[in-house]
Design a protein around this motif. Structure first.
Motif, short mmCIF file in Angstrom:
data_model
loop_
_atom_site.label_atom_id
_atom_site.label_comp_id
_atom_site.label_asym_id
_atom_site.label_seq_id
_atom_site.Cartn_x
_atom_site.Cartn_y
_atom_site.Cartn_z
N ASP A 1 -0.91 38.75 11.10
CA ASP A 1 -1.45 37.43 11.25
C ASP A 1 -1.98 36.99 12.48
N ASP A 2 -2.75 35.90 12.61
CA ASP A 2 -3.30 35.34 13.79
C ASP A 2 -2.40 35.10 14.99
N GLU A 3 -1.13 34.69 14.57
CA GLU A 3 -0.15 34.31 15.63
C GLU A 3 0.02 35.70 16.43
N LEU A 4 0.48 36.70 15.66
CA LEU A 4 0.88 38.11 16.24
C LEU A 4 -0.20 38.62 16.89
N LEU A 5 -1.44 38.48 16.54
CA LEU A 5 -2.62 39.13 16.98
C LEU A 5 -3.09 38.44 18.37
#
Ligand code: OOG
Ligand code: NI
Length: 458
Positions: free
Chosen positions: A155-159
């Motif tokens: 997901d975007d948070e992890l990336l």
């Protein structure tokens, strides 16, 4: 306070290990037995046991394996691993192996000696070649693209956290913990129901294709500890009633130095999973997607050494086919015939990589000598460079131990072309050539000697 990349990597490796141990209890047994073997080996050999890495490094050392479905997913993997100081090295095309697995692969790992010594966590990463017409017909290619295109592994948070850790060389708390937790969670086995019909359709072509493209998530499929004596490990595991595959893959046990990589594994385990039946109901079934593997690492070979290794493999195959008997026996004989039995011999013939330093008390060197000559004369001390990569044939064997069906491949068609350059584009960063990394390490040690002594060593 910033948590440095190598600390993030060590935490990531430890978290993955804890998670995998909870999911696959046999892994915990394997780690225990490995630690016992290493302890005993160290007690028996003393300092010599640490020639290819400190016991701290070896005890913490693991490699994992993951499989993703699309170039976009591989690009995301590269961003997440960059956060941990793990960079892509080497290109492996398993589609042409005897077991014909529809993937191309690279391995993410630290590349500096110091970073490797701090924590060498590496992950063999394969990408499904879902567009390869030798494996998938036009309908399946389209359906696979739709299915894989609709899922999101990272997901975007992890990336965003990963990009920040890569750019800043680490992360403060609490972001550091969040990154490690989120990254580990991606590789947990999901209990989401699997569409049975879809999974089985892919499985007819390849179990690996089903494992990647038949499920909505991804998972780590093995985590491999490192042992100092793989023969002893094999014996102890069988004693415990864990049935190993028939052979230790890679180089044989022989009288010369350990080179490259020896690996063995135990079979994939049946695990209960939820399946969505064609009528929409949910039932239970079993899948074999995860297994145990252990490895012993040796000295990195030069391209010349590797070519010789590949020729010897071929000769062992031929002898085995012609005469029957035990592969290991043929291998020992072929090796004794072709390969020097000492590190010094390997260096002399430029078959393996070493780093060099001045022997204690030496401040001057005679001019115009090669490094191995100065080792023989007592001016220099050589330390072998450890092989940090993988072997395609062993990798194919590992995939094979995990296959339930033979699979199918249409040899009449032309395959989708892949090489290191194309996979680099997909990763968004250049994939390193492993030989260049090893050669640079050897050369850096010779450069340092030239700087202190003013003498260039070849
Ligand atoms: C990867 C197999 C390769 C090894 O040690 O050679 C590998 C996989 O099964 O996904 O891990
Ligand atoms: Ni492996």
């Amino acid at each position: 306070m910033t948590v440095a990349q190598h600390e993030l990597r060590a935490a990531f490796a430890a978290h993955m290990s804890r998670m995998y141990g909870q999911e696959v209890p046999a892994y915990t047994t394997l780690v225990e037995v490995s630690e016992g073997v290493n302890r005993d080996h160290l007690a028996q050999l003393g300092e010599a046991a640490e020639r290819l890495g400190s016991i701290e490094r070896v005890t913490a050392e693991r490699h994992g394996a993951i499989r993703v479905g699309t170039p976009q997913e591989l690009g995301h993997v590269a961003r997440v691993f960059a956060a941990f100081g793990m960079h892509p090295v080497g290109f492996y095309d398993l589609r042409d192996s005897a077991s014909a697995v529809p993937v191309v692969s690279t391995a993410f790992r630290p590349i500096d000696r110091q970073e490797l010594a701090r924590n060498p966590f590496r992950v063999f990463t394969s990408m499904l070649v879902a567009e390869d017409p030798r494996f998938f017909d036009a309908d399946l290619r389209r359906e696979l693209a739709d299915f894989l295109g609709a899922r999101r592994l990272f997901d975007d948070e992890l990336l965003a956290l990963a990009d920040r850790a890569a750019a800043e060389g680490g992360l403060p708390e609490p972001e550091a913990t969040e990154l490690v937790d989120r990254a580990t969670a991606v590789f947990e086995l999901s209990d989401e129901p699997i569409d049975e019909q879809w999974y089985r359709r892919l499985e007819e072509i390849s179990s690996v294709a089903a494992d990647i493209g038949g499920v909505p998530t991804t998972h780590i499929n093995h985590l491999t500890p490192r042992v100092l004596d793989i023969e002893e490990l094999y014996r102890r595991m069988e004693e415990r009633g864990i049935e190993m595959i028939d052979e230790i893959q890679g180089p044989p046990s022989w009288e010369g130095p350990d080179v490259l990589l020896r690996q063995t594994s135990f079979r994939a385990l049946d695990e209960v999973r939820a399946f969505r039946k064609p009528d929409g109901s949910i039932g239970e079934g079993t899948l074999r997607v995860r297994f145990g593997e252990v490895e012993q690492r040796g000295i990195a070979l030069t391209q010349q050494g590797r070519d010789l290794y590949d020729r010897m493999l071929g000769e062992v195959d031929e002898r085995l086919a012609a005469e029957g008997g035990q592969r290991a026996e043929h291998a020992r004989r072929v090796w004794a015939q072709h390969l020097p039995t000492t590190e010094q011999g390997l260096a002399e013939q430029e078959l393996a990589y070493f780093t060099y330093e001045l022997a204690e008390g030496v401040t001057e060197l005679p001019a115009d000598h090669r490094a191995h000559e100065l080792v023989a004369s007592g001016h220099l001390v050589a330390t072998p460079v450890v092989y940090e990569d993988f072997l395609p044939r062993s990798a194919a064997g590992i995939f094979q131990s995990n296959l339930t069906t033979a699979g199918s491949k249409d040899e009449e068609q032309a395959g989708t072309a892949y090489d290191l350059a194309r996979l680099s584009e997909i990763c968004g960063v250049e994939i390193h050539d492993p030989y260049a990394l090893y050669a640079a390490e050897q050369q850096a040690s010779l450069d340092a000697i030239a700087r202190t002594t003013g003498v260039t060593v070849r």
